[in-house]
Write a protein that holds these residues in place. Structure first.
Motif, mmCIF file in Angstrom:
data_model
loop_
_atom_site.group_PDB
_atom_site.id
_atom_site.type_symbol
_atom_site.label_atom_id
_atom_site.label_comp_id
_atom_site.label_asym_id
_atom_site.label_seq_id
_atom_site.Cartn_x
_atom_site.Cartn_y
_atom_site.Cartn_z
ATOM 1 N N GLU A 35 0.920 -1.239 -0.001
ATOM 2 C CA GLU A 35 0.080 0.047 -0.184
ATOM 3 C C GLU A 35 1.055 1.096 0.045
ATOM 4 O OE1 GLU A 35 -2.659 0.018 3.427
ATOM 5 O OE2 GLU A 35 -4.138 -1.547 2.078
ATOM 6 N N VAL A 36 0.520 2.235 -0.846
ATOM 7 C CA VAL A 36 1.150 3.488 -0.834
ATOM 8 C C VAL A 36 0.287 4.497 -0.500
ATOM 9 C CG1 VAL A 36 2.597 5.012 -2.157
ATOM 10 C CG2 VAL A 36 2.825 2.509 -2.837
ATOM 11 N N VAL A 37 0.533 5.304 0.446
ATOM 12 C CA VAL A 37 -0.287 6.287 0.953
ATOM 13 C C VAL A 37 0.215 7.543 0.130
ATOM 14 C CG1 VAL A 37 -1.349 7.837 2.635
ATOM 15 C CG2 VAL A 37 -0.781 5.413 3.060
ATOM 16 N N ALA A 38 -0.291 7.951 -0.979
ATOM 17 C CA ALA A 38 0.028 9.164 -1.736
ATOM 18 C C ALA A 38 -0.684 10.426 -1.244
ATOM 19 C CB ALA A 38 -0.579 8.932 -3.270
ATOM 20 N N LEU A 39 -1.800 10.462 -0.820
ATOM 21 C CA LEU A 39 -2.302 11.471 -0.192
ATOM 22 C C LEU A 39 -2.790 11.325 1.256
ATOM 23 C CD1 LEU A 39 -4.052 13.216 -3.113
ATOM 24 C CD2 LEU A 39 -1.848 13.909 -2.315
ATOM 25 N N SER A 40 -2.502 12.074 2.154
ATOM 26 C CA SER A 40 -2.879 11.850 3.616
ATOM 27 C C SER A 40 -3.758 13.149 4.234
ATOM 28 C CB SER A 40 -1.812 11.640 4.217
ATOM 29 O OG SER A 40 -1.779 11.012 5.584
ATOM 30 N N GLY A 41 -5.193 13.130 3.555
ATOM 31 C CA GLY A 41 -5.863 14.377 4.536
ATOM 32 C C GLY A 41 -5.493 15.838 3.811
ATOM 33 N N VAL A 42 -5.691 15.942 2.588
ATOM 34 C CA VAL A 42 -5.429 16.984 1.774
ATOM 35 C C VAL A 42 -6.896 17.902 1.743
ATOM 36 C CG1 VAL A 42 -4.777 18.145 -0.424
ATOM 37 C CG2 VAL A 42 -3.336 16.411 0.496
ATOM 38 N N SER A 43 -6.836 19.093 2.199
ATOM 39 C CA SER A 43 -7.873 20.110 2.040
ATOM 40 C C SER A 43 -7.386 21.433 1.327
ATOM 41 C CB SER A 43 -8.629 20.225 3.106
ATOM 42 O OG SER A 43 -8.857 19.258 3.900
ATOM 43 N N LEU A 44 -8.051 21.734 0.372
ATOM 44 C CA LEU A 44 -7.681 22.951 -0.517
ATOM 45 C C LEU A 44 -8.967 23.627 -1.098
ATOM 46 C CD1 LEU A 44 -7.054 22.754 -3.701
ATOM 47 C CD2 LEU A 44 -5.111 21.488 -2.487
ATOM 48 N N GLN A 45 -9.039 24.837 -1.386
ATOM 49 C CA GLN A 45 -9.999 25.287 -2.385
ATOM 50 C C GLN A 45 -9.488 26.010 -3.592
ATOM 51 O OE1 GLN A 45 -12.956 27.583 -0.074
ATOM 52 N NE2 GLN A 45 -13.836 25.494 0.083
ATOM 53 N N ILE A 243 0.890 15.333 2.320
ATOM 54 C CA ILE A 243 0.191 16.366 3.152
ATOM 55 C C ILE A 243 0.500 17.788 2.752
ATOM 56 C CG2 ILE A 243 0.010 14.918 5.219
ATOM 57 C CD1 ILE A 243 1.954 16.695 6.380
ATOM 58 N N VAL A 244 -0.479 18.625 2.709
ATOM 59 C CA VAL A 244 -0.242 20.043 2.532
ATOM 60 C C VAL A 244 0.560 20.607 3.827
ATOM 61 C CG1 VAL A 244 -1.122 22.679 1.836
ATOM 62 C CG2 VAL A 244 -2.219 20.418 0.934
ATOM 63 N N SER A 245 1.977 21.128 3.568
ATOM 64 C CA SER A 245 2.708 21.319 4.785
ATOM 65 C C SER A 245 2.948 22.814 4.752
ATOM 66 C CB SER A 245 4.104 20.604 4.540
ATOM 67 O OG SER A 245 4.569 20.921 3.396
ATOM 68 N N GLY A 246 2.320 23.436 3.914
ATOM 69 C CA GLY A 246 2.267 25.237 3.738
ATOM 70 C C GLY A 246 1.619 25.688 2.826
ATOM 71 N N PHE A 247 1.072 26.843 3.301
ATOM 72 C CA PHE A 247 0.213 27.592 2.170
ATOM 73 C C PHE A 247 1.144 28.926 1.883
ATOM 74 C CE2 PHE A 247 -3.041 25.060 3.434
ATOM 75 C CZ PHE A 247 -3.831 24.964 2.291
ATOM 76 N N HIS A 248 1.265 29.531 0.917
ATOM 77 C CA HIS A 248 2.000 30.862 0.775
ATOM 78 C C HIS A 248 1.188 31.798 -0.083
ATOM 79 C CE1 HIS A 248 5.693 28.904 1.788
ATOM 80 N NE2 HIS A 248 5.163 27.849 1.488
ATOM 81 N N LYS A 264 -1.496 25.118 8.521
ATOM 82 C CA LYS A 264 -2.987 24.983 8.727
ATOM 83 C C LYS A 264 -3.423 23.764 9.393
ATOM 84 C CE LYS A 264 -6.965 25.837 5.979
ATOM 85 N NZ LYS A 264 -7.431 26.242 4.439
ATOM 86 N N LEU A 265 -4.237 23.906 10.298
ATOM 87 C CA LEU A 265 -4.527 22.566 11.219
ATOM 88 C C LEU A 265 -5.286 21.886 10.127
ATOM 89 C CD1 LEU A 265 -6.046 23.992 14.727
ATOM 90 C CD2 LEU A 265 -3.779 22.713 14.263
ATOM 91 N N ASP A 266 -5.175 20.542 10.213
ATOM 92 C CA ASP A 266 -5.994 19.622 9.395
ATOM 93 C C ASP A 266 -7.283 19.168 10.378
ATOM 94 O OD1 ASP A 266 -5.493 17.706 11.215
ATOM 95 O OD2 ASP A 266 -4.213 16.508 9.753
ATOM 96 N N ASN A 267 -8.280 18.535 9.822
ATOM 97 C CA ASN A 267 -9.580 18.071 10.502
ATOM 98 C C ASN A 267 -9.470 17.499 11.831
ATOM 99 O OD1 ASN A 267 -10.238 18.782 7.884
ATOM 100 N ND2 ASN A 267 -11.844 17.352 7.656
ATOM 101 N N ASN A 268 -8.217 17.099 12.037
ATOM 102 C CA ASN A 268 -8.107 16.358 13.158
ATOM 103 C C ASN A 268 -6.957 17.191 14.371
ATOM 104 O OD1 ASN A 268 -9.406 13.845 12.786
ATOM 105 N ND2 ASN A 268 -7.696 13.408 11.350
ATOM 106 N N TYR A 269 -6.982 18.500 13.962
ATOM 107 C CA TYR A 269 -6.231 19.300 14.719
ATOM 108 C C TYR A 269 -4.757 19.195 14.678
ATOM 109 C CZ TYR A 269 -10.742 20.331 16.683
ATOM 110 O OH TYR A 269 -12.265 20.466 16.782
ATOM 111 N N ARG A 270 -4.340 18.482 13.537
ATOM 112 C CA ARG A 270 -2.716 18.340 13.641
ATOM 113 C C ARG A 270 -2.322 19.422 12.698
ATOM 114 N NH1 ARG A 270 -3.398 12.130 11.895
ATOM 115 N NH2 ARG A 270 -4.523 13.616 10.230
#
Ligand SMILES: Nc1ncnc2c1ncn2[C@@H]1O[C@H](COP(=O)(O)OP(=O)(O)OP(=O)(O)O)[C@@H](O)[C@H]1O
Ligand SMILES: [Mg+2]
Length: 338
Positions: A35-45, A243-248, A264-270
């Motif tokens: 199993e390869v986890v390619a995306l792990s909780g990405v949120s953006l608009q 994961i999205v590790s920064g917004f600029h 940015k905090l993810d949905n689990n406050y991380r």
């Protein structure tokens, strides 16, 4: 049949300028028992008429994210909202997506796939045919696009005789076959569009993007490694290990990401920790966290939380409560195993 979600308009809550919303998306590729986890909780608009860039190391999930936004790859978990359908596309059939994509999304892939035996004009015309542009308006539209991307003089040249920049222009025109008349909401997805171009040609392609962005209101989502490309973005996201590790915001410097980074905090406050800062601090793994004078303070801690707990546990016997010497696992008072 109209889906329940469309009837109830559950997505009416999105502001009008949202073109695509990605919500807590995970993508896991499974190959036999690997199993390869390619995306792990990405949120953006992605917002209307804005340019979003994506930067990140090889294998960090950029292409996967692009394909999920375009509905080519299905997210394993999470939602992807498309403004034209006003719904989550992860539940939609391939047929619905293909139809909806036509007047909403144009792709410019990592390797541009032109047909070598066709000339520039024919390549764009073929793209228009595949995208379902009606026959009676197709010729006029292809002419308009060829003009728009500045290929009039070269339109009769076969793809094999075009320069890298000219081939990119054909790919851009092809991506726009259905977006050129879409007021506002059209989105172009590009995976390293200037990757194999010299800086001058790349600059001309970027100017073309900017022009399309300003004249047609097209939004762009661009995967890139280039400072030149990132400089024109309204927003750049950094992606690392899925994961999205920064917004600029505007004014990003790819050599000094710390200057503009917002996490940015993810949905689990991380909160993603920037690896460049961690390295600077000697890669600590534990922190004491406090909040003072409107600032969060993270103090790196020496030692290991688990070991501290283990030591403390080993000190008192659960049965008789006697103290147990460090390193001993049998109570010298009652003989119980700790
Ligand atoms: N079809 C697939 N099957 C299995 N694993 C995949 C598949 N596609 C991508 N991956 C894996 O998912 C991870 C993310 O890949 P992805 O192609 O999205 O990275 P990328 O950021 O676009 O990299 P690059 O900059 O090299 O193009 C990688 O570990 C990759 O090996
Ligand atoms: Mg890629």
């Amino acid at each position: 049949m109209v889906s329940t979600e469309e009837t109830l308009d559950l997505y009416g809550a999105y502001p009008d300028d949202v073109v695509v919303s990605v919500e807590n998306v995970y993508k896991i590729y499974k190959k036999s028992d690997l199993e390869v986890v390619a995306l792990s909780g990405v949120s953006l608009q992605i917002l209307e008429g804005k340019i979003m860039c994506v930067v990140g190391p090889s294998g960090s999930g950029k292409t996967t994210l692009t394909n999920i936004i375009g509905g080519i790859t299905k997210a394993t978990v999470g939602k992807v909202y498309w403004a034209n359908l006003r719904t989550d596309i992860t539940k939609q059939s391939e047929r619905v997506l293909t139809e909806a994509r036509r007047s909403f999304i144009g792709f410019i892939f990592q390797v541009n796939n032109l047909l070598p035996h066709l000339n520039a004009w024919q390549n764009v015309e073929l793209a228009a045919r595949i995208a379902g542009v009606p026959k009676k308006i197709r010729q006029e539209r292809v002419n308009r696009l060829i003009k728009l991307v500045g290929l009039e003089e070269r339109k009769h040249n076969k793809a094999t005789t075009l320069s890298g920049g000219e081939r990119s222009r054909v790919a851009i025109a092809s991506a726009l076959v259905n977006l050129i008349d879409t007021k506002g909401k059209g989105l172009v997805l590009c995976d390293e569009p200037t990757g194999d171009l010299d800086p001058e040609t790349a600059q001309r392609i970027l100017e073309l993007f900017k022009e399309l962005n300003e004249t047609l209101g097209t939004s762009f989502f661009i995967v890139t490694h280039s400072q030149q490309v990132a400089s024109m973005a309204d927003v750049t996201i950094e992606i690392r290990d899925g994961i999205v590790s920064g917004f600029h915001q505007k004014g990003i410097d790819l050599d000094e990401l710390g200057g503009t980074r917002i996490v940015k905090l993810d949905n689990n406050y991380r909160l993603p920790m920037p690896v460049d800062l961690l390295e600077k601090a000697g890669n600590p793994t534990e922190f004491k966290i406090s909040f003072e004078n409107n600032r969060f303070i993270l103090e790196p801690q020496l030692g290991d939380v688990v070991d501290t707990v283990r030591e403390r546990k080993a000190r008192t016997c659960r049965v008789c409560g006697s103290e147990i010497a460090q390193g001993k696992f049998i109570c010298s008072n009652c003989g119980s195993t700790v």
